[in-house]
Scaffold this motif. Structure first.
Motif, mmCIF file in Angstrom:
data_model
loop_
_atom_site.group_PDB
_atom_site.id
_atom_site.type_symbol
_atom_site.label_atom_id
_atom_site.label_comp_id
_atom_site.label_asym_id
_atom_site.label_seq_id
_atom_site.Cartn_x
_atom_site.Cartn_y
_atom_site.Cartn_z
ATOM 1 N N THR A 164 59.451 -102.569 40.445
ATOM 2 C CA THR A 164 58.959 -103.850 39.435
ATOM 3 C C THR A 164 57.574 -103.309 39.206
ATOM 4 N N GLN A 165 56.595 -103.236 40.209
ATOM 5 C CA GLN A 165 55.341 -103.338 40.020
ATOM 6 C C GLN A 165 55.134 -101.730 39.303
ATOM 7 N N LEU A 166 55.664 -100.760 39.383
ATOM 8 C CA LEU A 166 55.389 -99.620 38.686
ATOM 9 C C LEU A 166 55.592 -99.966 37.284
ATOM 10 N N LYS A 167 56.516 -100.392 36.670
ATOM 11 C CA LYS A 167 57.006 -100.783 35.193
ATOM 12 C C LYS A 167 55.976 -101.673 34.724
ATOM 13 N N LEU A 168 55.572 -102.587 35.543
ATOM 14 C CA LEU A 168 54.385 -103.379 34.996
ATOM 15 C C LEU A 168 52.973 -102.860 34.911
ATOM 16 N N ALA A 211 57.439 -105.707 59.000
ATOM 17 C CA ALA A 211 56.568 -105.703 57.578
ATOM 18 C C ALA A 211 56.056 -104.537 57.534
ATOM 19 N N ILE A 212 55.344 -103.971 56.491
ATOM 20 C CA ILE A 212 54.423 -102.812 56.264
ATOM 21 C C ILE A 212 53.150 -103.589 56.362
ATOM 22 N N ARG A 213 52.240 -102.677 57.185
ATOM 23 C CA ARG A 213 50.766 -103.270 57.324
ATOM 24 C C ARG A 213 50.085 -102.257 56.578
ATOM 25 N N GLN A 214 50.299 -101.173 56.399
ATOM 26 C CA GLN A 214 49.342 -100.204 55.609
ATOM 27 C C GLN A 214 50.066 -99.111 55.057
ATOM 28 N N VAL A 215 49.714 -98.711 53.936
ATOM 29 C CA VAL A 215 50.250 -97.348 53.274
ATOM 30 C C VAL A 215 48.892 -96.418 52.903
ATOM 31 N N GLU A 216 49.011 -95.377 53.332
ATOM 32 C CA GLU A 216 48.087 -94.465 53.068
ATOM 33 C C GLU A 216 48.624 -92.953 52.174
ATOM 34 N N PHE A 217 48.030 -92.434 51.312
ATOM 35 C CA PHE A 217 48.409 -91.150 51.061
ATOM 36 C C PHE A 217 47.093 -90.055 51.248
ATOM 37 N N VAL A 218 47.393 -89.147 52.265
ATOM 38 C CA VAL A 218 46.486 -88.302 52.603
ATOM 39 C C VAL A 218 46.705 -86.694 52.215
ATOM 40 N N ALA A 231 40.979 -86.975 45.022
ATOM 41 C CA ALA A 231 40.623 -87.778 46.214
ATOM 42 C C ALA A 231 40.817 -89.439 45.571
ATOM 43 N N SER A 232 40.217 -89.448 44.188
ATOM 44 C CA SER A 232 40.116 -90.678 43.523
ATOM 45 C C SER A 232 41.903 -91.155 43.346
ATOM 46 N N GLN A 233 42.566 -90.084 42.893
ATOM 47 C CA GLN A 233 44.061 -90.451 42.540
ATOM 48 C C GLN A 233 44.885 -91.055 43.700
ATOM 49 N N LEU A 234 44.270 -90.302 44.937
ATOM 50 C CA LEU A 234 45.037 -90.568 46.175
ATOM 51 C C LEU A 234 44.691 -92.312 46.540
ATOM 52 N N GLN A 235 43.289 -92.268 46.411
ATOM 53 C CA GLN A 235 42.824 -93.530 46.810
ATOM 54 C C GLN A 235 43.446 -94.797 45.746
ATOM 55 N N GLU A 236 43.356 -94.273 44.502
ATOM 56 C CA GLU A 236 44.188 -95.429 43.740
ATOM 57 C C GLU A 236 45.716 -95.565 43.912
ATOM 58 N N SER A 237 46.387 -94.614 44.255
ATOM 59 C CA SER A 237 47.613 -94.856 44.860
ATOM 60 C C SER A 237 47.655 -95.727 46.170
ATOM 61 N N SER A 238 47.074 -95.331 47.163
ATOM 62 C CA SER A 238 47.072 -95.984 48.300
ATOM 63 C C SER A 238 46.573 -97.525 48.008
ATOM 64 N N ASN A 239 45.518 -97.806 47.365
ATOM 65 C CA ASN A 239 45.380 -99.156 46.830
ATOM 66 C C ASN A 239 46.138 -99.995 46.150
ATOM 67 N N PHE A 240 47.068 -99.383 45.194
ATOM 68 C CA PHE A 240 47.916 -100.079 44.696
ATOM 69 C C PHE A 240 49.120 -100.450 45.622
ATOM 70 N N MET A 241 49.453 -99.425 46.511
ATOM 71 C CA MET A 241 50.793 -99.688 47.270
ATOM 72 C C MET A 241 50.253 -100.746 48.364
ATOM 73 N N ASN A 242 49.135 -100.719 48.919
ATOM 74 C CA ASN A 242 48.710 -101.796 49.941
ATOM 75 C C ASN A 242 48.668 -103.243 49.093
ATOM 76 N N PHE A 243 48.140 -103.216 48.202
ATOM 77 C CA PHE A 243 47.999 -104.348 47.178
ATOM 78 C C PHE A 243 49.464 -105.106 47.282
ATOM 79 N N HIS A 244 50.207 -104.435 46.697
ATOM 80 C CA HIS A 244 51.337 -104.987 46.451
ATOM 81 C C HIS A 244 52.601 -105.014 47.696
ATOM 82 N N LEU A 245 52.409 -104.192 48.626
ATOM 83 C CA LEU A 245 53.502 -104.150 49.468
ATOM 84 C C LEU A 245 53.153 -104.560 50.739
ATOM 85 N N ARG A 246 51.944 -104.734 51.225
ATOM 86 C CA ARG A 246 51.587 -105.100 52.342
ATOM 87 C C ARG A 246 52.219 -106.616 52.727
#
Length: 358
Positions: free
Chosen positions: A207-211, A141-148, A179-194
């Motif tokens: 699925t989530q990108l379409k929604l 399982a995925i624990r964390q996703v980060e965009f740096v 930096a805000s766009q990177l954080q937005e992307s990281s937050n989205f992925m961690n919320f849906h994929l963790r």
């Protein structure tokens, strides 16, 4: 809808079924065509002439081969399938074999690669055929996703899995990204994929990108989509291996030993590892033993081989691979099926006891 071979079985009367069973059981025991006199002497209670007439009817149904009419008849691949599915009585694995399998699996339990190799060795040795096993799918399982951000035009995508493994991939961002766009992307992925596996995450991302099209910044959407493409590459580049043991056992088979061309073809088939992995993956669809007999598979159409396979699972009871045996179509199904099944169960038990998660 009933499968065709099941319909044929119901069409056999008691006499035809008894003769058919006798032919297949004798063929599986000897590997040789079976004549009417042989069946008559086995106490079937019918004259050779009566048996020959019924054998002719069975041949017309596609269940017996007419190629050996002077020396007897052998079941076709379709006939063996009919017998295995409807008439085969699978024997119990004896305690001595269980003890042997348990001891050998225990001796190899320190390392997953050794355990897989030993499982293939076990079924090969006991069954007297070639053993094979697929390495497991990686489904941690995925624990964390980060965009740096790395410089002005590159972003590093970091995936951290529950088993501690880390995957890094680079994405080009020609127009730069804040930096805000990177954080937005990281937050989205961690919320849906963790907590999801990689294969689950790939499906969920779409699925989530379409929604969330109206909620996400356009740049963030593109960044997530590019990251998705990289993760798909991670999954597709994970090359699974096929471990084959006991090829030499096939040379001891008298039926193949007399036909060197079939031996050559069978050995060529064993080299087509991706095709064999796909066949074994079919055994992962469910928890039961799967059989592939002769021409049922294009891979075995020329050599006339059979594959008996069983799935094995990780500590989360997810099917992640399969263990099998390849041999001639007259392999002793009643004996080999429980051996493959039990060894796969012991492989599952070992993975579960050690908390192995692929």
């Amino acid at each position: 809808m009933l499968r065709p071979h099941i319909t044929q079985l119901t069409e056999l009367d008691i006499r035809a079924r008894e003769i058919f069973r006798g032919i297949v059981e004798t063929y599986l025991a000897t590997g040789e065509p079976v004549g009417s006199r042989t069946l008559s002497l086995q106490g079937i209670g019918l004259s050779p002439a009566t048996i020959r007439n019924t054998m002719s009817d069975l041949a017309n149904m596609g269940l017996l081969d007419a190629a050996h009419i002077s020396a007897g008849r052998a079941p076709t691949h379709q006939g063996i399938r009919l017998f295995v599915d409807g008439l085969l009585e699978v024997s119990e694995i004896d305690e001595a074999q269980k003890s042997e399998i348990d001891a050998r699996m225990e001796s190899a339990s320190g390392d997953i690669s050794n355990a897989l190799s030993e499982a293939s060795n076990i079924v090969s040795t006991i069954a007297g055929a070639a053993g094979l096993v697929t390495t497991p799918n990686r489904e941690a399982a995925i624990r964390q996703v980060e965009f740096v951000a790395i410089g002005h035009e590159k972003v590093l995508v970091i995936l951290v899995f529950d088993d501690g493994q880390v995957e890094n991939r680079f994405i080009d961002t020609p127009n730069g990204i804040s930096a805000s766009q990177l954080q937005e992307s990281s937050n989205f992925m961690n919320f849906h994929l963790r907590g999801r596996t990689l294969s689950e995450a790939l499906n969920e991302t779409i699925t989530q990108l379409k929604l969330a099209e109206r909620e996400l910044d356009e740049v963030a959407q593109r960044l997530i989509q590019d990251g998705f493409a990289q993760w798909a590459g991670v999954q597709n580049n994970e090359k699974r291996k096929l471990i084959v043991r006991g090829r030499a056992n096939l040379l001891n088979n008298p039926d193949l030993h007399l036909d060197l061309e079939r031996v050559r073809i069978l050995f060529d088939e064993l080299e087509k590892k991706q095709d064999l992995i796909q066949m074994l993956d079919a055994a992962k669809d469910g928890s039961a033993i799967k059989l592939f007999i002769g021409a049922e598979s294009p891979l075995f159409a020329l050599s006339g081989s059979a594959l008996i396979a069983a799935p094995y699972m990780d500590s989360r009871n997810r099917v992640v691979g399969a263990l099998g045996v390849i041999g001639p179509t007259h392999i002793n199904y009643a004996r080999v099926i429980p051996i493959v099944d039990y060894t796969a169960q012991m492989l599952t038990k070992m993975l579960s006891n050690r908390g192995f998660i692929t």
